[in-house]
Design an enzyme around this catalytic site. Sequence first.
Site, short mmCIF file in Angstrom:
data_model
loop_
_atom_site.label_atom_id
_atom_site.label_comp_id
_atom_site.label_asym_id
_atom_site.label_seq_id
_atom_site.Cartn_x
_atom_site.Cartn_y
_atom_site.Cartn_z
N ASN A 102 -30.71 -5.99 19.55
CA ASN A 102 -29.62 -6.83 19.64
C ASN A 102 -30.20 -8.25 19.68
O ASN A 102 -31.06 -8.57 20.61
CB ASN A 102 -28.53 -6.57 20.15
CG ASN A 102 -27.97 -5.28 19.74
OD1 ASN A 102 -28.49 -4.52 18.76
ND2 ASN A 102 -27.21 -4.41 20.89
N ASP A 104 -27.88 -10.52 20.70
CA ASP A 104 -26.59 -11.42 21.35
C ASP A 104 -26.64 -11.60 22.75
O ASP A 104 -26.07 -12.28 23.45
CB ASP A 104 -25.52 -10.29 20.97
CG ASP A 104 -25.76 -9.02 21.69
OD1 ASP A 104 -26.45 -8.92 22.64
OD2 ASP A 104 -25.05 -8.10 21.25
N HIS A 119 -35.93 -8.06 17.98
CA HIS A 119 -35.53 -8.82 16.71
C HIS A 119 -35.09 -10.20 17.26
O HIS A 119 -34.22 -10.91 16.38
CB HIS A 119 -34.26 -8.09 16.11
CG HIS A 119 -34.69 -6.75 15.47
ND1 HIS A 119 -33.75 -5.76 15.07
CD2 HIS A 119 -35.98 -6.40 15.15
CE1 HIS A 119 -34.48 -4.70 14.72
NE2 HIS A 119 -35.82 -5.04 14.58
N CYS A 148 -36.90 -30.19 13.13
CA CYS A 148 -37.70 -29.79 14.23
C CYS A 148 -37.97 -31.14 14.97
O CYS A 148 -38.77 -31.75 14.16
CB CYS A 148 -38.91 -29.06 13.91
SG CYS A 148 -40.10 -28.53 15.03
N CYS A 151 -42.12 -31.13 14.21
CA CYS A 151 -42.77 -31.45 12.81
C CYS A 151 -42.12 -31.81 11.59
O CYS A 151 -42.12 -31.97 10.51
CB CYS A 151 -43.56 -30.09 12.52
SG CYS A 151 -42.47 -28.69 12.17
N ASN A 214 -24.29 8.07 20.38
CA ASN A 214 -23.96 7.38 19.37
C ASN A 214 -22.55 8.00 18.62
O ASN A 214 -22.23 9.22 19.17
CB ASN A 214 -25.25 7.51 18.11
CG ASN A 214 -25.08 6.36 16.95
OD1 ASN A 214 -23.57 6.62 16.19
ND2 ASN A 214 -25.98 6.09 16.67
N ALA A 232 -20.31 4.36 23.60
CA ALA A 232 -21.37 3.92 24.51
C ALA A 232 -20.75 3.79 25.99
O ALA A 232 -21.58 4.65 27.04
CB ALA A 232 -22.28 2.54 24.15
#
Length: 250
Positions: A102, A104, A119, A148, A151, A214, A232
């Site tokens: 996740n 988050d 990730h 950025c 650059c 799950n 969960a």
Amino acid sequence: MKFNETVIKRLRQAETIVFFTGAGISQESGIPTFRDGAKSLWKDFDPDIYASVNGFDNDPSKVWQWYAERRQQVRVLEPNRAHFIIADWQHKAPHVTVITQNIDGFHQRAGSQNVIELHGSIARNQCRKNGHRFPHDFDHPTQQPPNCPECNSLLRPDVVWFGENLPEEAYSQAEMKSFNCDVLVSIGCSMEVFPAASLPYNAARCGAYLIQINTQATDLDTVAECNFQGKASEVLSALWCAVWNSDVEA
Ligand code: OAD
């Protein structure tokens, strides 16, 4: 909820535990998952557009604005009981590692430490050209991706998109943990996205005791020693009580 003796014993006696989490753990916080249910993200939004470098290059503003909505969600929503139980587990037992797919940041907000993010994180941006990384400015959201400061190329969310490699150090740490844990608990993962989904299989091959939580069946069902079908927060609350309440014998 009733648990067999072995699962309680293995969790009590484990020297190293990995909690491996996916979108399902944040579902009860109100964050939509990717693949299950009518409101899941990839049902309404094409990942080729919203989660690929090509998609970003074709229309940077569209992708940036989509992530702005997700960032707003993460900002107003809160970690749930499942995230807090895992953080408590880290304080209660030695060598508990959290590996998450996740983006988050809810594990950290619940108090977990040294979370391995496979990730990336929605709380950071990286530049398109050179990968320079910066914290996202949640207080001053922009309609267009900023440039950025190093650059001048466009900033994009620092998350892993389809076709991209996982962050090398995070993945190699996660692999090491999966090879060397006594118990791995997979929570809210559809087990459809690799290489992240290979971690529970690694652990099982190396002799770890595999537990899965799950709401639905996954490919891991046939490999896991224990499959708990449920939400969960509910399953983890019951497990916490069974493992840490000394009245419960195992
Ligand atoms: P998915 O959306 O693919 O799967 C979520 C899983 O959580 C499903 O198996 C659900 O059955 C389960 N689930 C839903 N609600 C639950 C609850 N309350 N308690 C327990 N389980 C629940 O999410 P991931 O497996 O995390 O990658 O997806 C993996 C990756 O695919 C994501 O990290 C993302 C996505 O594309 C990138 O964006 C790179």
